[in-house]
Design a protein around this motif. Sequence first.
Motif, PDB file in Angstrom:
ATOM      1  N   SER A  88     -60.081  29.839   2.392  1.00 50.47           N
ATOM      2  CA  SER A  88     -58.962  29.139   1.776  1.00 50.47           C
ATOM      3  C   SER A  88     -57.665  29.594   2.427  1.00 50.47           C
ATOM      4  N   LEU A  89     -57.804  30.302   3.547  1.00 47.48           N
ATOM      5  CA  LEU A  89     -56.621  30.814   4.225  1.00 47.48           C
ATOM      6  C   LEU A  89     -56.447  30.157   5.594  1.00 47.48           C
ATOM      7  N   GLY A  90     -55.253  30.281   6.127  1.00 49.89           N
ATOM      8  CA  GLY A  90     -54.987  29.818   7.490  1.00 49.89           C
ATOM      9  C   GLY A  90     -54.994  28.305   7.607  1.00 49.89           C
ATOM     10  N   VAL A  91     -54.931  27.864   8.859  1.00 52.29           N
ATOM     11  CA  VAL A  91     -54.846  26.435   9.148  1.00 52.29           C
ATOM     12  C   VAL A  91     -56.037  25.676   8.554  1.00 52.29           C
ATOM     13  N   LEU A 159     -46.230  15.368   5.201  1.00 50.52           N
ATOM     14  CA  LEU A 159     -47.146  16.464   5.529  1.00 50.52           C
ATOM     15  C   LEU A 159     -46.403  17.698   6.039  1.00 50.52           C
ATOM     16  N   VAL A 160     -45.330  17.499   6.790  1.00 50.13           N
ATOM     17  CA  VAL A 160     -44.530  18.640   7.248  1.00 50.13           C
ATOM     18  C   VAL A 160     -44.033  19.414   6.029  1.00 50.13           C
ATOM     19  N   ASP A 161     -43.557  18.676   5.041  1.00 51.12           N
ATOM     20  CA  ASP A 161     -43.096  19.265   3.795  1.00 51.12           C
ATOM     21  C   ASP A 161     -44.226  20.060   3.118  1.00 51.12           C
ATOM     22  N   TYR A 162     -45.388  19.415   3.026  1.00 48.63           N
ATOM     23  CA  TYR A 162     -46.522  20.054   2.341  1.00 48.63           C
ATOM     24  C   TYR A 162     -47.036  21.270   3.107  1.00 48.63           C
ATOM     25  N   THR A 163     -47.026  21.235   4.444  1.00 52.02           N
ATOM     26  CA  THR A 163     -47.509  22.413   5.201  1.00 52.02           C
ATOM     27  C   THR A 163     -46.603  23.597   4.911  1.00 52.02           C
ATOM     28  N   GLY A 172     -50.083  29.884   6.295  1.00 49.86           N
ATOM     29  CA  GLY A 172     -49.485  30.206   7.585  1.00 49.86           C
ATOM     30  C   GLY A 172     -48.474  29.155   7.993  1.00 49.86           C
ATOM     31  N   GLY A 173     -47.967  29.315   9.223  1.00 47.42           N
ATOM     32  CA  GLY A 173     -47.015  28.342   9.740  1.00 47.42           C
ATOM     33  C   GLY A 173     -45.575  28.680   9.402  1.00 47.42           C
TER      34      GLY A 173
END
Lengths: 219, 354
Positions: A88-91, A159-163, A172-173
């Motif tokens: 459930s972690l990372g990209v 999606l940018v918002d959600y990431t 991450g990110g």
Amino acid sequence: MILHSIGWDDILQATLATLAMLGGSLFFTVLLGLPLGILLFLTGRTQLLDQTFAYGLLSVVLNTIRSVPFIILLILLMPVTVLLTGTSLGVRGVIPPLVIGTAPFFARLVETALREVDRGVIEATQAMGGSVSQIVFRALLPEALPGLIASVTVTAVVLVDYTAMSGAIGGGGLGDLAIRYGYQRFKTDVMIVTVVLLILLVQILQAFGNRLVIHFTRK
Amino acid sequence: MNSQPSQPIVSLRGVSKDFLVGGRAATALRDINLDIQRGEIFSIIGSSGAGKSTLVRLINLLERPTAGEIAFKGKPITLVKGEELRTIRRSIGMVFQHFNLLSAKTVAENVAFPLKLSGVRSSSVIAERVSKLLARVGLQDHVAKYPKQLSGGQKQRVGIARALALQPDVLLCDEATSALDPQTTRSVLKLLAEINRDLGITIVLITHEMDVVRQISHRVAVLDHGQIVEHGRVEDVFLHPSHSKTRELVHEAEPENDELNLGSIPRGQIYRLTFVGKRAHTPILGTVAREFGIDYVITGGRVGTIRDVPYAQLTISFTDGNVHGAIARLRASGVSAEHLNGANSEAPLKATAT
């Protein structure tokens, strides 16, 4: 140097992670949302398949997902994510919730874009002896292409918002960087750089989408 | 037309169509009986809301009838579905009021579209067929343009070329000229008449304009409130309309002097004389007038052509002389003469039975 506290390497890594999340989730969102949107359109009232029950059921499911705040959806979906990707972690860990959170939104945009197509074109294709799948793939989708590209663009920005938000639960990110360094450790400069990068990303996505829409518009 | 006992290409028997409007059934068409013969141009005329568009959509089953039978080439098609239905639709071309071209495709791609849908794969076959069709409609110089770049008349020519791509038996035209200016309308009608003559394709024209009917149709049916109130040869229906709706549509096209408002015109025997074909170009009236010593006043009239046949229809008040003899001579020469203020003046009869 004012920006002495920034690790440029970290920022590069975070940017790449954001782009990977965006690309991966956008791909799967379109893959899942496009058929759903087509189905919504076709089963709608007075449309080609006109299935009131199927339309209503699909509508309720999509609306339900859309009404759950994304941050809650991220947490609720953790077991599903672990099942699908092993983490459930990372990209990899954020792509499933991103897709499930955004696909219903994208499906609605697709439905709207298809409704914009002149009904006369559908009727003409029917009159030529076109089947439902021919009408969808050879008439509806090509005619709605500018609208669909605009829908993908809007979805990419969401999606940018959600990431960025998914950074909060270990995605991450750039969002993760902004929260961990900028907010929690008071490194304002890191926060500013990440926000500027996110702004740039959104501007580029929107400008690129607009260019494509103009390129494909024949009306 | 009636002399050919051949099987009609399209026939409707007792066809009705109801629509659900707000949960209630509203009748769009009631008990329609229609035979369309192979090779003719058949017009269906009526005001907006009369049910014309619904009627034409029943022929290629874009709409299903609520009751009645529809036959195409002698076979009942009312209930066909799936591939069988699509095959029938491929032999019935359709042209639309608003063209309904695909905006994302070029002129050539639009014309190629039905060919591709029907499974023609060879690009050389498609290219050859498309260039022939575009030459026929006079658009060979616009192949690579998009519909947006064309005028209304050119768009309709693309629509016609597209409708002809699968070499149909029947061409349905739903108000095909209603969005066009009068000059473009004439050129599109001329094209349709050529297609009918050269390719032998049966054309069903839906229109609200009597001029369209007069210029190219062979037969016409008048639709009013979902029912056919009059039908027959265009010459008969146009020159001797019997139903009030038909008279209204005819007079819209050619405003005629009100025959009954005679005012100061000397009273006499009032007749409506109709000269068709050669007779419209022969000085019959003058000859007869000299021979029978009659005097007359022309109180109304119209002159023109039906398809390419000339006609003249005059309302004349005979004031003096041997009127009976003159009328008998005119009738003997093939002129139709209706007595408007005689014993039967209340109901002028049609000269020819339908």
